[in-house]
Write a protein that holds these residues in place. Structure first.
Motif, mmCIF file in Angstrom:
data_model
loop_
_atom_site.group_PDB
_atom_site.id
_atom_site.type_symbol
_atom_site.label_atom_id
_atom_site.label_comp_id
_atom_site.label_asym_id
_atom_site.label_seq_id
_atom_site.Cartn_x
_atom_site.Cartn_y
_atom_site.Cartn_z
ATOM 1 N N GLY A 1 0.775 -1.232 0.000
ATOM 2 C CA GLY A 1 0.000 0.000 0.000
ATOM 3 C C GLY A 1 0.802 1.275 0.000
ATOM 4 O O GLY A 1 0.233 2.368 -0.067
ATOM 5 N N SER A 2 2.127 1.178 0.056
ATOM 6 C CA SER A 2 2.946 2.390 0.086
ATOM 7 C C SER A 2 2.963 3.054 -1.286
ATOM 8 O O SER A 2 3.322 2.410 -2.278
ATOM 9 C CB SER A 2 4.379 2.062 0.518
ATOM 10 O OG SER A 2 5.224 3.190 0.353
ATOM 11 N N PRO A 3 2.636 4.334 -1.381
ATOM 12 C CA PRO A 3 2.624 5.014 -2.690
ATOM 13 C C PRO A 3 4.027 5.222 -3.258
ATOM 14 O O PRO A 3 4.170 5.438 -4.460
ATOM 15 C CB PRO A 3 1.946 6.350 -2.387
ATOM 16 C CG PRO A 3 2.185 6.585 -0.931
ATOM 17 C CD PRO A 3 2.177 5.226 -0.294
ATOM 18 N N ILE A 4 5.033 5.154 -2.407
ATOM 19 C CA ILE A 4 6.405 5.325 -2.886
ATOM 20 C C ILE A 4 7.169 3.998 -2.888
ATOM 21 O O ILE A 4 8.388 3.979 -3.040
ATOM 22 C CB ILE A 4 7.168 6.359 -2.042
ATOM 23 C CG1 ILE A 4 7.302 5.893 -0.580
ATOM 24 C CG2 ILE A 4 6.525 7.726 -2.140
ATOM 25 C CD1 ILE A 4 8.276 6.726 0.231
ATOM 26 N N TYR A 5 6.474 2.875 -2.697
ATOM 27 C CA TYR A 5 7.096 1.547 -2.665
ATOM 28 C C TYR A 5 8.185 1.475 -1.596
ATOM 29 O O TYR A 5 9.271 0.947 -1.821
ATOM 30 C CB TYR A 5 7.676 1.187 -4.035
ATOM 31 C CG TYR A 5 6.650 1.150 -5.133
ATOM 32 C CD1 TYR A 5 6.015 -0.041 -5.469
ATOM 33 C CD2 TYR A 5 6.298 2.297 -5.838
ATOM 34 C CE1 TYR A 5 5.058 -0.090 -6.466
ATOM 35 C CE2 TYR A 5 5.343 2.267 -6.841
ATOM 36 C CZ TYR A 5 4.724 1.074 -7.148
ATOM 37 O OH TYR A 5 3.778 1.031 -8.128
ATOM 38 N N LYS A 6 7.881 2.043 -0.449
ATOM 39 C CA LYS A 6 8.847 2.100 0.643
ATOM 40 C C LYS A 6 9.345 0.698 0.984
ATOM 41 O O LYS A 6 8.572 -0.244 1.140
ATOM 42 C CB LYS A 6 8.213 2.739 1.885
ATOM 43 C CG LYS A 6 9.181 2.903 3.059
ATOM 44 C CD LYS A 6 8.511 3.619 4.213
ATOM 45 C CE LYS A 6 9.429 3.745 5.411
ATOM 46 N NZ LYS A 6 10.626 4.545 5.097
ATOM 47 N N CYS A 7 10.661 0.564 1.138
ATOM 48 C CA CYS A 7 11.263 -0.740 1.411
ATOM 49 C C CYS A 7 10.895 -1.237 2.809
ATOM 50 O O CYS A 7 10.929 -0.473 3.781
ATOM 51 C CB CYS A 7 12.782 -0.670 1.297
ATOM 52 S SG CYS A 7 13.365 -0.488 -0.404
#
Length: 425
Positions: free
Chosen positions: A290-296
């Motif tokens: 669900g992270s919009p920035i594709y957080k690791c």
């Protein structure tokens, strides 16, 4: 009955406190044994020879006094640090070698790629920070030891976790991650003509991969292993395509014999007309759901030191493993005097602190005796370093280095370059 304020406890309160202490001790012991026994991600079983997990730990305390000047308002007079030490995670014994610092790369980079062609060292892409990736090539000249020249990459080309190989003029860049953080992979493949500085494109892979083992062998570009599209699950697939003069001679990739153990971040070497893959890992960071920035988001990983050779093109043969499990070494190797030299990397996470452990050893695999040895130590521990060899000098640059001599966990992404005179007998 005890008087209020007398400091005595009733028997019932004493029993309750003792029960709490016993319960906490049981929880801590259970957690310790669980960590010690957990060695692979779900659904992945390491081979029976996997014996790298430690059996004992030594807990030590170290006190360090602060510098003479401290910021106002800082009331800490003594800094207390706790270090868990164990031979499994300590530096391996190694001869002392002298390193000379060379001109620093134009930009720091992590998970970049590199290819050496004669006295030129081509350094590709990589993270500048977790939120910023490079999209260009820097070039280092070993003859005059200077950085010079920059080539912009195609906008559609991956920025990290690339597979890469060269035939001496053309550089083949395969698949990889497109963008910062933990974004998705691309299956597009590109070719750089180092003489004209022009790019062309190869047929796309059947599916994308992160950091696959890649090498040119017997007229074909081989791509194998790596991580699947979720960035975590190891891939076993192996494909090849015939190439010549920077062009594909076939329209589609051919399916080859699967690699025995999948995963990214391993060295892939052609030596004595044999194709070898060395080290690597299973599992990797994934994008947070669900992270919009594709957080690791951290996931469980298993590093390994396995070495495989493709014999006669139709079966894999297992060779002696590395002295330690080692990953993030896809461009950290060179061939010198019929030996494969590997610099740095990462080994298993510490089972107590859960921190990544970087390596600072220089490893040698003698292709005549098929034996590993440790031939030196780097200026610091470092992963995803980029290695080259020219005129008797072993070079390395870039990567993510340790936090200091007493802390092998990763910290700063660097562009530093060092070299040492290397003579093998």
């Amino acid at each position: 009955m005890a008087r209020p304020g007398s400091g005595k406890q009733t028997p019932r309160k004493c029993v309750f406190l003792l029960s709490c202490v016993v319960f906490l001790a049981i929880v801590l012991l259970a957690d310790f044994f669980w960590v010690s026994s957990s060695s692979s991600p779900s659904g992945i079983s390491p081979p029976s020879s996997f014996s790298y997990w430690p059996t004992s730990f030594d807990l030590s305390l170290s006190l360090s006094t602060p510098k003479a000047k401290q910021p106002k308002g800082d009331s800490k007079d003594v800094k207390l640090s706790v270090r868990y030490l164990n031979a499994t995670f300590a530096d391996l014994p190694a001869p002392q070698i002298e390193w000379e610092e060379m001109p620093e790369a134009p930009v720091p980079r992590l998970d970049g790629a590199a290819v050496q062609i004669n006295d030129l060292f081509y350094i590709f892409a990589g993270y500048g920070t977790i939120d910023y990736v490079h999209s260009h090539v820097d070039i280092y000249n070993f003859t005059n030891n200077t950085w010079g020249g920059r080539i912009e990459m195609p906008r559609e080309m991956a920025n990290s976790h690339l597979g890469m190989a060269t035939d001496g003029r053309y550089i083949y860049a395969v698949t990889g991650q497109y963008g910062p953080q933990c974004r998705g992979p691309t299956n597009r493949n590109f070719v750089l003509d180092t003489e004209t500085k022009e790019w062309s494109e190869l047929p796309p892979l059947p599916v994308p991969r992160y950091a696959p083992a890649t090498q040119l062998w017997r007229g074909r570009l081989h791509v194998m292993g790596g991580s699947k599209e979720d960035r975590h699950e190891p891939g076993l697939d192996h494909w090849s395509i015939a190439v010549k003069d920077g062009k594909a001679l076939e329209k589609e990739w051919t399916t080859e014999i699967p690699i025995p153990r999948g995963g990214p971040h391993r060295a892939c070497v052609v030596a004595n007309d044999q194709l070898l893959v060395i080290g690597g890992q299973e599992g990797d960071f994934m994008a947070k759901p669900g992270s919009p920035i594709y957080k690791c988001s951290r996931r469980h990983e298993v590093q390994y030191g396995d070495v495989y050779m493709l014999a006669d093109g139709n079966k894999w043969k297992q060779l002696p493993p590395m002295p330690l499990p080692n990953s993030h070494i896809e461009f950290a190797w060179v061939i010198v005097n019929n030996s494969i030299i590997v610099v740095g990397g990462t080994t298993m996470k510490h089972p107590i602190t859960k921190k990544m452990i970087l390596l600072g050893e220089v490893f040698r695999f003698n292709l005549d005796s098929l034996k590993w040895s440790v031939i030196g130590r780097m200026p610091y521990r470092i992963k995803t370093t980029l290695a080259a060899f020219w005129n008797g000098w072993l070079y390395f640059t870039s990567g993510q280095r340790d936090r200091g001599p007493n802390d092998p966990s990763p910290r700063k992404v660097v562009g530093s370059m060092y070299r040492t005179k290397l003579s093998l007998t």
